[in-house]
Design a protein around this motif. Sequence first.
Motif, PDB file in Angstrom:
ATOM      1  N   LEU A  54       0.376   6.202   5.818  1.00 43.39           N
ATOM      2  CA  LEU A  54      -0.806   5.364   5.668  1.00 43.39           C
ATOM      3  C   LEU A  54      -2.010   5.971   6.369  1.00 43.39           C
ATOM      4  O   LEU A  54      -3.131   5.924   5.850  1.00 43.39           O
ATOM      5  CB  LEU A  54      -0.527   3.960   6.199  1.00 43.39           C
ATOM      6  N   GLN A  55      -1.796   6.519   7.548  1.00 43.66           N
ATOM      7  CA  GLN A  55      -2.918   7.114   8.260  1.00 43.66           C
ATOM      8  C   GLN A  55      -3.534   8.258   7.464  1.00 43.66           C
ATOM      9  O   GLN A  55      -4.737   8.493   7.525  1.00 43.66           O
ATOM     10  CB  GLN A  55      -2.465   7.611   9.634  1.00 43.66           C
ATOM     11  N   LYS A  56      -2.721   8.951   6.706  1.00 40.96           N
ATOM     12  CA  LYS A  56      -3.209  10.115   5.974  1.00 40.96           C
ATOM     13  C   LYS A  56      -3.809   9.747   4.626  1.00 40.96           C
ATOM     14  O   LYS A  56      -4.823  10.328   4.202  1.00 40.96           O
ATOM     15  CB  LYS A  56      -2.068  11.112   5.773  1.00 40.96           C
ATOM     16  N   HIS A  57      -3.232   8.767   3.934  1.00 43.72           N
ATOM     17  CA  HIS A  57      -3.616   8.523   2.548  1.00 43.72           C
ATOM     18  C   HIS A  57      -4.291   7.176   2.303  1.00 43.72           C
ATOM     19  O   HIS A  57      -4.787   6.943   1.195  1.00 43.72           O
ATOM     20  CB  HIS A  57      -2.379   8.614   1.643  1.00 43.72           C
ATOM     21  N   SER A  58      -4.284   6.288   3.289  1.00 40.47           N
ATOM     22  CA  SER A  58      -4.865   4.973   3.058  1.00 40.47           C
ATOM     23  C   SER A  58      -6.372   5.070   2.845  1.00 40.47           C
ATOM     24  O   SER A  58      -7.061   5.854   3.493  1.00 40.47           O
ATOM     25  CB  SER A  58      -4.575   4.060   4.252  1.00 40.47           C
ATOM     26  N   SER A  61       3.481  13.048  -3.787  1.00 35.48           N
ATOM     27  CA  SER A  61       4.862  13.544  -3.844  1.00 35.48           C
ATOM     28  C   SER A  61       5.645  13.129  -2.618  1.00 35.48           C
ATOM     29  O   SER A  61       6.797  13.513  -2.454  1.00 35.48           O
ATOM     30  CB  SER A  61       4.856  15.075  -3.955  1.00 35.48           C
ATOM     31  N   GLU A  62       5.016  12.385  -1.711  1.00 34.17           N
ATOM     32  CA  GLU A  62       5.698  11.989  -0.481  1.00 34.17           C
ATOM     33  C   GLU A  62       6.614  10.810  -0.754  1.00 34.17           C
ATOM     34  O   GLU A  62       6.202   9.668  -0.751  1.00 34.17           O
ATOM     35  CB  GLU A  62       4.681  11.610   0.599  1.00 34.17           C
ATOM     36  N   ALA A  63       7.836  11.108  -1.013  1.00 37.99           N
ATOM     37  CA  ALA A  63       8.799  10.044  -1.281  1.00 37.99           C
ATOM     38  C   ALA A  63      10.173  10.470  -0.802  1.00 37.99           C
ATOM     39  O   ALA A  63      11.171  10.305  -1.488  1.00 37.99           O
ATOM     40  CB  ALA A  63       8.831   9.719  -2.766  1.00 37.99           C
ATOM     41  N   GLY A  64      10.218  11.062   0.389  1.00 41.81           N
ATOM     42  CA  GLY A  64      11.492  11.514   0.938  1.00 41.81           C
ATOM     43  C   GLY A  64      12.484  10.374   1.046  1.00 41.81           C
ATOM     44  O   GLY A  64      12.139   9.279   1.474  1.00 41.81           O
ATOM     45  N   SER A  65      13.712  10.621   0.656  1.00 37.49           N
ATOM     46  CA  SER A  65      14.728   9.568   0.684  1.00 37.49           C
ATOM     47  C   SER A  65      15.901   9.903   1.595  1.00 37.49           C
ATOM     48  O   SER A  65      16.767   9.057   1.814  1.00 37.49           O
ATOM     49  CB  SER A  65      15.245   9.303  -0.738  1.00 37.49           C
ATOM     50  N   SER A  78     -10.142   1.057  -0.714  1.00 40.21           N
ATOM     51  CA  SER A  78      -9.843   0.541  -2.054  1.00 40.21           C
ATOM     52  C   SER A  78      -8.348   0.311  -2.241  1.00 40.21           C
ATOM     53  O   SER A  78      -7.932  -0.686  -2.852  1.00 40.21           O
ATOM     54  CB  SER A  78     -10.371   1.497  -3.125  1.00 40.21           C
ATOM     55  N   LYS A  79      -7.527   1.225  -1.731  1.00 38.86           N
ATOM     56  CA  LYS A  79      -6.070   1.032  -1.831  1.00 38.86           C
ATOM     57  C   LYS A  79      -5.654  -0.202  -1.029  1.00 38.86           C
ATOM     58  O   LYS A  79      -4.786  -0.973  -1.459  1.00 38.86           O
ATOM     59  CB  LYS A  79      -5.333   2.264  -1.309  1.00 38.86           C
ATOM     60  N   ARG A  80      -6.240  -0.355   0.145  1.00 38.74           N
ATOM     61  CA  ARG A  80      -5.875  -1.499   0.984  1.00 38.74           C
ATOM     62  C   ARG A  80      -6.253  -2.808   0.307  1.00 38.74           C
ATOM     63  O   ARG A  80      -5.495  -3.781   0.341  1.00 38.74           O
ATOM     64  CB  ARG A  80      -6.563  -1.399   2.346  1.00 38.74           C
ATOM     65  N   GLU A 114       0.826  -1.204   0.000  1.00 36.80           N
ATOM     66  CA  GLU A 114       0.000   0.000   0.000  1.00 36.80           C
ATOM     67  C   GLU A 114       0.863   1.257   0.000  1.00 36.80           C
ATOM     68  O   GLU A 114       0.536   2.250  -0.670  1.00 36.80           O
ATOM     69  CB  GLU A 114      -0.942   0.001   1.196  1.00 36.80           C
ATOM     70  N   THR A 115       1.949   1.239   0.740  1.00 38.89           N
ATOM     71  CA  THR A 115       2.854   2.390   0.764  1.00 38.89           C
ATOM     72  C   THR A 115       3.379   2.688  -0.630  1.00 38.89           C
ATOM     73  O   THR A 115       3.480   3.848  -1.046  1.00 38.89           O
ATOM     74  CB  THR A 115       4.024   2.126   1.726  1.00 38.89           C
ATOM     75  N   GLN A 116       3.718   1.633  -1.360  1.00 40.90           N
ATOM     76  CA  GLN A 116       4.213   1.827  -2.720  1.00 40.90           C
ATOM     77  C   GLN A 116       3.137   2.442  -3.608  1.00 40.90           C
ATOM     78  O   GLN A 116       3.415   3.342  -4.419  1.00 40.90           O
ATOM     79  CB  GLN A 116       4.674   0.485  -3.303  1.00 40.90           C
ATOM     80  N   LEU A 117       1.901   1.996  -3.447  1.00 43.77           N
ATOM     81  CA  LEU A 117       0.799   2.569  -4.228  1.00 43.77           C
ATOM     82  C   LEU A 117       0.639   4.057  -3.935  1.00 43.77           C
ATOM     83  O   LEU A 117       0.464   4.871  -4.850  1.00 43.77           O
ATOM     84  CB  LEU A 117      -0.511   1.845  -3.893  1.00 43.77           C
ATOM     85  N   ILE A 118       0.711   4.411  -2.656  1.00 42.71           N
ATOM     86  CA  ILE A 118       0.527   5.809  -2.257  1.00 42.71           C
ATOM     87  C   ILE A 118       1.657   6.678  -2.782  1.00 42.71           C
ATOM     88  O   ILE A 118       1.439   7.781  -3.282  1.00 42.71           O
ATOM     89  CB  ILE A 118       0.400   5.910  -0.722  1.00 42.71           C
ATOM     90  N   LYS A 119       2.887   6.187  -2.683  1.00 42.95           N
ATOM     91  CA  LYS A 119       4.030   6.975  -3.139  1.00 42.95           C
ATOM     92  C   LYS A 119       3.992   7.207  -4.641  1.00 42.95           C
ATOM     93  O   LYS A 119       4.500   8.206  -5.138  1.00 42.95           O
ATOM     94  CB  LYS A 119       5.339   6.299  -2.730  1.00 42.95           C
TER      95      LYS A 119
END
Length: 743
Positions: free
Chosen positions: A264-268, A208-212, A271-273, A199-204
Amino acid sequence: MLYNKRWNFIVFDTLEQNKMKKTTKKIIISGTVAAAITASATLGGCSLISTDSFKDLEQIIATVNVSKADNFDAELAYYKDAVDVTASIQKRELITYFVNVGYSYIQNYGYTYEQVFNLLIDSLVSNAIMTQYATMYLLNEKAKSEGNSDAKKAEVLAAFTDPNKSQAKKYEELLDDEDIKIAKYSLMSSLNSAIDSYETQLIKEETSEAGSDTRATPENVDTEKEDYYPAGENGTVNYKVYTGFGEYTVDNSGAYKTDRSELLQKHSTTSKRITAYNNFISGLVSYNLVDIENENIRDLESLKYYEDEYVSRLEQRVIEKYYDIYEDEQEKKLNDDQNYEYVQTVYNELLELQEKTYEDEEAFNGVLGNLSDSSFLLYTPQEDSEGVYGYVYNILLPFNQSQSVKLTQLQSDYKDGENEYKPEYYTERNKLLNSIVGYDQRAAWFNGSKEYAFKSEGEKNVDYYGNSDWLFFKNNLTNNERYENLKKYAGKYSYNGVVVDKTDERDDYVLYPNPVTISNLVTEFSGYVNYVIGSSKVKFTPTWDENIVFNENNLYKDGGDDKEIDYSKFIYGTGEVDFGNQNEAYNRVNALNPESEQYKALSAVNELQYAYTTDTSVLSQYLGYSVQVGDTSYIKEFEYAAHEALERGAGSFSICGGNYGWHLIYVTYTFSSGEVQHEPKWADNVEVEGTFENLFYEWLKSTAISDISTKRRSEIIEKYQTEDSVIKYVSRYQDLLDIDKKQ
């Protein structure tokens, strides 16, 4: 990769022997779940899996029945019938094990498929032997605890072999409620973790949340305590898997709902789950570990995969419970009624060995950097040159890019021989040092690859020092029932700057760090160390003349005849954290005792390192950089300042300027020359956390018991792995051994 300890016994012995001891008995979660994430993309469509049908995977590739061994333990003979519970190994177990850990040995270490599968089958056999032996042992112990009559033995055996009970239920009756709850939590947590990854990969991909960015973190960050599980009402496990289907909702997931990452709390969404869960199941289907045609994938706990994973965790708890009993007996022998004679004997032997091995300075220098909780330096040779050995922290405020360019130009302009410069160079370098401005380096803990920042406002029992109320590592600081304390890190130094929180429109924090000069750093250092200790302990004496103009007479010693630089001229100031009249022997014993002022100061300074230093390599050192007597590999300004501080003992510090910028050098630990460094008082200090005696005893206990347990395991396997008790059907997995030949 994380993996289930059910399958680590042979292939990973060298890595996992220490995890067999009681002090680290927590089950390592993720098992095949993590493997389905990492390996499915790699192996999907591989002939290893695609040619195997469900029927093929159900084949028995080995049988294990320790009761058939000739030298069977007479005391356990009554419980022979119990071993039928774990008598067979299916091919699907071998495939699952390969997906979990085996492929990494091919990918990372150059093993062939044949080598890996032979190792894996041996591991499965060995684990089955241990499971059977531990099962019979626990049945025997249960009967003993309830009277050990013939009737009781029969009752205990009948309850375990009842054909109407599931395999999981049989194991549950051998275990305590706590063991069962830990097994359930470990499985559900691993499943959520796996689905989270998808799910994290789907959200990223959608945001734009992909800080490295990353920055090193202190020890124990987000580390759960051993045997933890989130308890609910009536002692239940307050934790469920969230798949998005049916009753598997986020609102029904208990502690998981708040355990999720902020992303996840913000964007889950449901349907994504569901998509993430389907991707996870697809990974399992690709290995025929889930039968999508005959199983209801919407009901996770009904899957045979789920049942098998749960049984494997229960089996591991059974083995570990046996070890608990066995290791408790061994620990009583080690204690020797608290006379600590054995401990003293080992200490004497190690001391004698080190006196012979480290008889000269060079030999000791070679091991100086090895100090740790399990590696002790008991003896220091008499050095040829004057000085003190020890360890130092280093907070580096560096030249910025433009200043570094200017410095390089100065080195060219004032070069005077190889790596030597004219006095004018140091005059000009002082001007650059005076203009250095540093900043709080913890931005990566806000917007990096993992968010650690939290606002302390409203948090119970959380106080802080500094210019904001933003702290880090909320789990460790606010929930010590669940998470371990951070090591050598006080955790109360807030972000030095202004923090603008996230908004619905913006997914990251906006940070405005405060500028920090060397004078500011001294103020922060003094104030925070005093704050953590709880009283005014820091004394500082400035010595630097920022306006000095260097020449032949004042740069060099003795008027400059031999041009030997007087490095004291680059010291900005010196000081100490006043620990009172405690001597160095006391400080060495108590350096890591959380109740000592020395440890509190050390933990505060270490936290300031994480906040400001750009010398990130020091963050991974046990007690900082090791400093040998005499010449070192450090730049001369640092070497001089470190030696000067070491001479004054633990708690001392010096600030110097050099070609990298400002160094605040803090002494964490020192060794006297030519002395036995510890005269242990076992009875007084063994139970005092962090003292030398405590660390030495815990190391010895862990090493001795681990060695004993490993030896005991080897004895059991050797005793019961006979031609009669173990049969391998190689032809049934020959296709796996031959994969290399087909490629």
